[in-house]
Enzyme design. Structure first.
Site, PDB file in Angstrom:
ATOM      1  N   ASP A  38       0.823  -1.200   0.000  1.00  0.00           N
ATOM      2  CA  ASP A  38       0.000   0.000   0.000  1.00  0.00           C
ATOM      3  C   ASP A  38       0.859   1.253   0.000  1.00  0.00           C
ATOM      4  O   ASP A  38       2.082   1.184   0.021  1.00  0.00           O
ATOM      5  CB  ASP A  38      -1.067  -0.029   1.101  1.00  0.00           C
ATOM      6  CG  ASP A  38      -0.497  -0.053   2.497  1.00  0.00           C
ATOM      7  OD1 ASP A  38      -1.181  -0.580   3.384  1.00  0.00           O
ATOM      8  OD2 ASP A  38       0.633   0.451   2.699  1.00  0.00           O
ATOM      9  N   LYS A  59      -4.482   3.884  -2.241  1.00  0.00           N
ATOM     10  CA  LYS A  59      -4.464   4.791  -1.094  1.00  0.00           C
ATOM     11  C   LYS A  59      -5.733   4.640  -0.273  1.00  0.00           C
ATOM     12  O   LYS A  59      -6.760   4.199  -0.768  1.00  0.00           O
ATOM     13  CB  LYS A  59      -4.405   6.233  -1.604  1.00  0.00           C
ATOM     14  CG  LYS A  59      -3.062   6.588  -2.164  1.00  0.00           C
ATOM     15  CD  LYS A  59      -2.946   8.102  -2.265  1.00  0.00           C
ATOM     16  CE  LYS A  59      -1.535   8.479  -2.598  1.00  0.00           C
ATOM     17  NZ  LYS A  59      -1.310   9.003  -3.888  1.00  0.00           N
ATOM     18  N   MET A 173      -3.506   9.473  12.015  1.00  0.00           N
ATOM     19  CA  MET A 173      -4.585   9.950  11.122  1.00  0.00           C
ATOM     20  C   MET A 173      -5.306  11.161  11.711  1.00  0.00           C
ATOM     21  O   MET A 173      -6.534  11.267  11.604  1.00  0.00           O
ATOM     22  CB  MET A 173      -5.610   8.824  10.871  1.00  0.00           C
ATOM     23  CG  MET A 173      -5.019   7.598  10.226  1.00  0.00           C
ATOM     24  SD  MET A 173      -6.151   6.205  10.176  1.00  0.00           S
ATOM     25  CE  MET A 173      -6.027   5.562  11.837  1.00  0.00           C
TER      26      MET A 173
END
Ligand code: SAH
Length: 510
Positions: A38, A59, A173
């Site tokens: 990834d 993504k 994140m």
């Protein structure tokens, strides 16, 4: 489990720096038939699996769910065809990486799997920013939190609130939600003076860190244009950053440097520059090929000396001997003179001792060292396997002393067949410096890039050369050299680069 089935390894790629992959992870890649990777896994790691099929898993976008189904399907399909599948995931596969879900899918389908942990960004990013996630007296616990869902923090849950008030907090994140995260922590009772940092692209040459407190970290991150992927660190440990920041404070940190040497010779220069923090773009301008018409030479045991001036020459010698059904035993009684430590190492790897290694590859030194061992060279037979463009002082000197010299071209240096896309990538890379280690590197570089791309490079790049001859060649091709060492070897070249390009030099020049 069906033994005819393949197997899946969920491998942690580490946070970005390719050196942070585990040895187990590397082994898995080396034996893989398929690698599904990834976007957070460094693509350089695919070099460990050159013959495997590489599948880009994309993504994390809003269509993440769909994409995840697709990944699961590909993993299952490939494994059912009996293949060895590596699912390469950024950081650690089980830390906010959906690795658990993927393992469940495999377990459910009865497909064998293994988990290879990786270094997670929440530890490595802070570490590369000089922030230890725990530290005696400052933090006794460390919490990994997703910052994706800021509402989850706006909670009545007493246990979670208690956790958020203690020790070090690391948010994954969380870039977009940073203002809310900081405000919520203050609302919960964490002082707004609590140190906080955000580390973008941790462990990568693109790493950037913004530091502040809960009161102003969102503003600082905004001012510094910090973008995902980034890790947010909150807690007293952040105060150590000022003293411990080691990665971003290296003298060539973030400098983009092009190395044009042949790949087989570049490693020393590349390693030195990378250790000092440079972001190195390898663009080999020289390839080594065997001679078109190999010249014959007598059986090796008829020579008194063989002079080896490069690793390539050593390799060529043994290849030719092998073709003739000879091996190291045929070198009994032949003395070996080598130039350079890498050449010496190549000889020793073949369990042969070096008889003579002059300190410098300069005529006087070499001849003096040789004469000290072999005072009378008259009639002595020398074999010199060398490059097609090698300097000729050595055979001349030997002949002057009456030696019988056989020169053979061991290898040719040619312009490599580099895909145009790489040249284009280089032209848009905006390097700070292009390095030349010989006139051929400068000439070939010019030929491979062309005038138009070089004009583009010159908008940002300086040019460096290892010595005056190389500098002159580069200059005559419109690439004026401003960085050149006094002593013409790699360590001094690197020193000159630091002086000419390093942080202090840049700051002084402002
Ligand atoms: N499994 C990964 C995390 C995947 S979630 C791991 O263990 O590291 C994706 C988040 O990880 C990003 O949004 C960011 O917060 C963080 N991340 C991953 N790589 C990073 C890096 N090099 N620098 C900073 N943050 C990173």
């Amino acid at each position: 489990m069906n033994p005819a089935q393949g197997k899946v390894w969920l491998v942690g790629a580490g946070p970005g720096d390719p050196g942070l992959l585990t040895i187990r992870g590397k082994e898995c890649l080396e034996h893989a038939d398929v690698v599904i990777y990834d976007s957070l896994a460094n693509e350089a790691l695919l070099d460990y699996a050159p013959t495997a099929e590489h599948i880009f898993a994309g993504k994390a976008t809003d269509k993440h769910m769909l994409l995840q189904d697709e990944i699961n399907r590909v993993m299952r399909e490939q494994a059912s065809q009996g293949k060895r599948v590596v699912r390469l995931k950024g950081g650690d596969p089980f830390v906010f990486g959906r690795g658990g879900e993927e393992a469940l899918v495999l377990a459910d389908a009865g497909i064998a799997f293994e988990i290879v942990p990786g270094i997670t960004a929440g530890i490595a990013g802070p570490a590369y920013a000089g922030i230890p996630v725990t530290h005696r007296g400052l933090a006794t616990c460390y919490t990994l939190i997703t910052g994706h869902d800021a509402e989850a923090l706006e909670t009545d849950d007493e246990d979670l609130s208690q956790l958020l008030l203690r020790g070090t907090l690391v948010f994954y994140m969380g870039v977009r939600n940073l203002p809310r995260i900081a405000a919520q922590l203050v609302a919960l009772g964490r002082p707004d003076t609590t140190p906080a940092a955000i580390v973008q692209w941790g462990t990568d040459p693109k790493q950037r860190t913004a530091v502040g407190t809960l009161a102003d970290i969102a503003e600082r991150a905004h001012d510094e244009c910090i973008q995902p992927p980034a890790i947010i660190v909150v807690g007293e440990v952040v105060s150590l950053h000022d003293t411990l920041s080691w990665f971003e404070s290296r003298p060539l940190f973030g400098k983009r440097i092009v190395v044009t040497r042949a790949r087989s010779q570049a490693s020393d220069l590349v390693r030195h520059l990378q250790e000092l923090g440079a972001d190195v773009f390898e663009f080999p301008t020289i390839a080594i090929e065997p001679p078109e018409n190999p010249e014959p030479f007598d059986p090796v045991n008829t020579y008194d000396w063989i002079v080896l001036t490069s690793v390539n020459a050593v390799e060529m010698l043994f290849e030719r001997m092998d073709n003739l059904g000879q091996d190291a035993r045929d070198l009994a009684g032949v003395r070996l003179c080598v130039i350079g430590s890498a050449t010496s190492e190549a000889v020793r790897r073949r369990f042969l001792r070096v008889d003579l290694m002059p300190e410098k590859y300069v005529a006087e030194y070499l001849m003096a060292a040789l004469l000290a061992q072999e005072p009378d060279l008259a009639g002595k037979r020398f074999l010199l396997p060398r490059a097609d463009i090698a300097r000729s002082f050595l055979p001349e000197e030997l002949r002057k002393h009456g030696a019988d010299v056989t020169e053979v071209v061991a290898y040719r240096t040619v312009v490599p067949r580099t895909p145009d896309s790489l040249a284009e990538r280089l032209a848009t890379y905006r390097p700070d410096l292009v390095t030349f280690t010989s006139s051929s590197t400068a000439r070939n570089f010019y030929e491979m890039l062309g005038a138009e791309r070089i004009a583009r490079l010159k908008q940002t790049a300086k040019f460096g050369a290892i010595g005056p001859i190389t500098a002159k060649t580069a200059g005559s091709l419109g690439m004026p050299v401003t960085i050149e060492p006094d002593t013409h070897d790699i360590p001094n070249f690197v020193r000159a680069i630091v002086d000419g390009l390093g942080r202090e030099a840049t700051e002084a020049g402002r």
